[in-house]
Design a protein around this motif. Structure first.
Motif, PDB file in Angstrom:
ATOM      1  N   GLU A 126       0.829  -1.208   0.000  1.00 37.60           N
ATOM      2  CA  GLU A 126       0.000   0.000   0.000  1.00 37.60           C
ATOM      3  C   GLU A 126       0.862   1.257   0.000  1.00 37.60           C
ATOM      4  OE1 GLU A 126      -2.623  -0.668   3.321  1.00 37.60           O
ATOM      5  OE2 GLU A 126      -3.928  -1.974   2.129  1.00 37.60           O
ATOM      6  N   ALA A 127       1.990   1.232   0.723  1.00 40.47           N
ATOM      7  CA  ALA A 127       2.892   2.387   0.728  1.00 40.47           C
ATOM      8  C   ALA A 127       3.479   2.606  -0.669  1.00 40.47           C
ATOM      9  CB  ALA A 127       4.011   2.180   1.747  1.00 40.47           C
ATOM     10  N   ILE A 128       3.841   1.537  -1.348  1.00 44.65           N
ATOM     11  CA  ILE A 128       4.360   1.640  -2.715  1.00 44.65           C
ATOM     12  C   ILE A 128       3.300   2.228  -3.637  1.00 44.65           C
ATOM     13  CG2 ILE A 128       5.101   0.303  -4.731  1.00 44.65           C
ATOM     14  CD1 ILE A 128       6.415  -1.651  -2.662  1.00 44.65           C
ATOM     15  N   GLN A 129       2.063   1.740  -3.509  1.00 42.46           N
ATOM     16  CA  GLN A 129       0.974   2.253  -4.348  1.00 42.46           C
ATOM     17  C   GLN A 129       0.711   3.727  -4.059  1.00 42.46           C
ATOM     18  OE1 GLN A 129      -0.740   0.504  -6.864  1.00 42.46           O
ATOM     19  NE2 GLN A 129       1.025  -0.810  -6.483  1.00 42.46           N
ATOM     20  N   ASN A 130       0.705   4.105  -2.786  1.00 46.58           N
ATOM     21  CA  ASN A 130       0.475   5.512  -2.416  1.00 46.58           C
ATOM     22  C   ASN A 130       1.584   6.400  -2.946  1.00 46.58           C
ATOM     23  OD1 ASN A 130      -1.918   4.955  -1.095  1.00 46.58           O
ATOM     24  ND2 ASN A 130      -0.938   4.713   0.892  1.00 46.58           N
ATOM     25  N   GLN A 131       2.821   5.930  -2.877  1.00 46.53           N
ATOM     26  CA  GLN A 131       3.948   6.697  -3.392  1.00 46.53           C
ATOM     27  C   GLN A 131       3.837   6.858  -4.906  1.00 46.53           C
ATOM     28  OE1 GLN A 131       7.821   4.951  -2.826  1.00 46.53           O
ATOM     29  NE2 GLN A 131       8.768   6.976  -2.708  1.00 46.53           N
ATOM     30  N   ALA A 132       3.451   5.797  -5.587  1.00 44.60           N
ATOM     31  CA  ALA A 132       3.295   5.867  -7.041  1.00 44.60           C
ATOM     32  C   ALA A 132       2.189   6.855  -7.411  1.00 44.60           C
ATOM     33  CB  ALA A 132       2.984   4.484  -7.607  1.00 44.60           C
ATOM     34  N   ARG A 133       1.099   6.834  -6.654  1.00 43.07           N
ATOM     35  CA  ARG A 133      -0.012   7.754  -6.919  1.00 43.07           C
ATOM     36  C   ARG A 133       0.401   9.199  -6.681  1.00 43.07           C
ATOM     37  NH1 ARG A 133      -3.330   5.282  -3.295  1.00 43.07           N
ATOM     38  NH2 ARG A 133      -3.547   3.193  -4.067  1.00 43.07           N
ATOM     39  N   SER A 134       1.221   9.448  -5.659  1.00 41.67           N
ATOM     40  CA  SER A 134       1.626  10.824  -5.361  1.00 41.67           C
ATOM     41  C   SER A 134       2.568  11.363  -6.437  1.00 41.67           C
ATOM     42  CB  SER A 134       2.286  10.916  -3.987  1.00 41.67           C
ATOM     43  OG  SER A 134       3.541  10.270  -3.981  1.00 41.67           O
ATOM     44  N   HIS A 135       3.338  10.483  -7.081  1.00 37.51           N
ATOM     45  CA  HIS A 135       4.231  10.913  -8.164  1.00 37.51           C
ATOM     46  C   HIS A 135       3.481  11.070  -9.473  1.00 37.51           C
ATOM     47  CE1 HIS A 135       7.475  10.749  -5.512  1.00 37.51           C
ATOM     48  NE2 HIS A 135       7.969   9.556  -5.774  1.00 37.51           N
ATOM     49  N   ASP A 136       2.426  10.293  -9.677  1.00 42.36           N
ATOM     50  CA  ASP A 136       1.648  10.351 -10.915  1.00 42.36           C
ATOM     51  C   ASP A 136       0.174  10.157 -10.565  1.00 42.36           C
ATOM     52  OD1 ASP A 136       0.642  10.326 -13.462  1.00 42.36           O
ATOM     53  OD2 ASP A 136       1.667   8.488 -14.085  1.00 42.36           O
TER      54      ASP A 136
END
Length: 67
Positions: free
Chosen positions: A49-59
């Protein structure tokens, strides 16, 4: 959701190429060993979930993939 009972050193097989084995049971914690091909990513849910949230914040236009 499929729910299975396993004892220490017992395993389940997923798709012929992923093995999940109960390594240790200590109180309310269970240690699992996971054997999977190198091209299969394996994460604890909170890390995923942290990886997904980080990806969403970048794109912000990126859609999350459900595990």
């Amino acid at each position: 959701m499929l729910v299975l009972s396993r004892k220490k050193n017992e395993s389940i097989i997923i798709c012929d190429n992923i093995t999940v084995t109960v390594i240790e049971i200590r109180g309310d914690k269970v240690r699992l060993g996971i054997e999977a091909p190198k091209d299969v990513t394996v994460h604890r849910r909170e890390v995923y979930e942290a990886i997904q949230n980080q990806a969403r914040s970048h794109d912000p236009g990126t859609k999350a993939i459900n595990p």
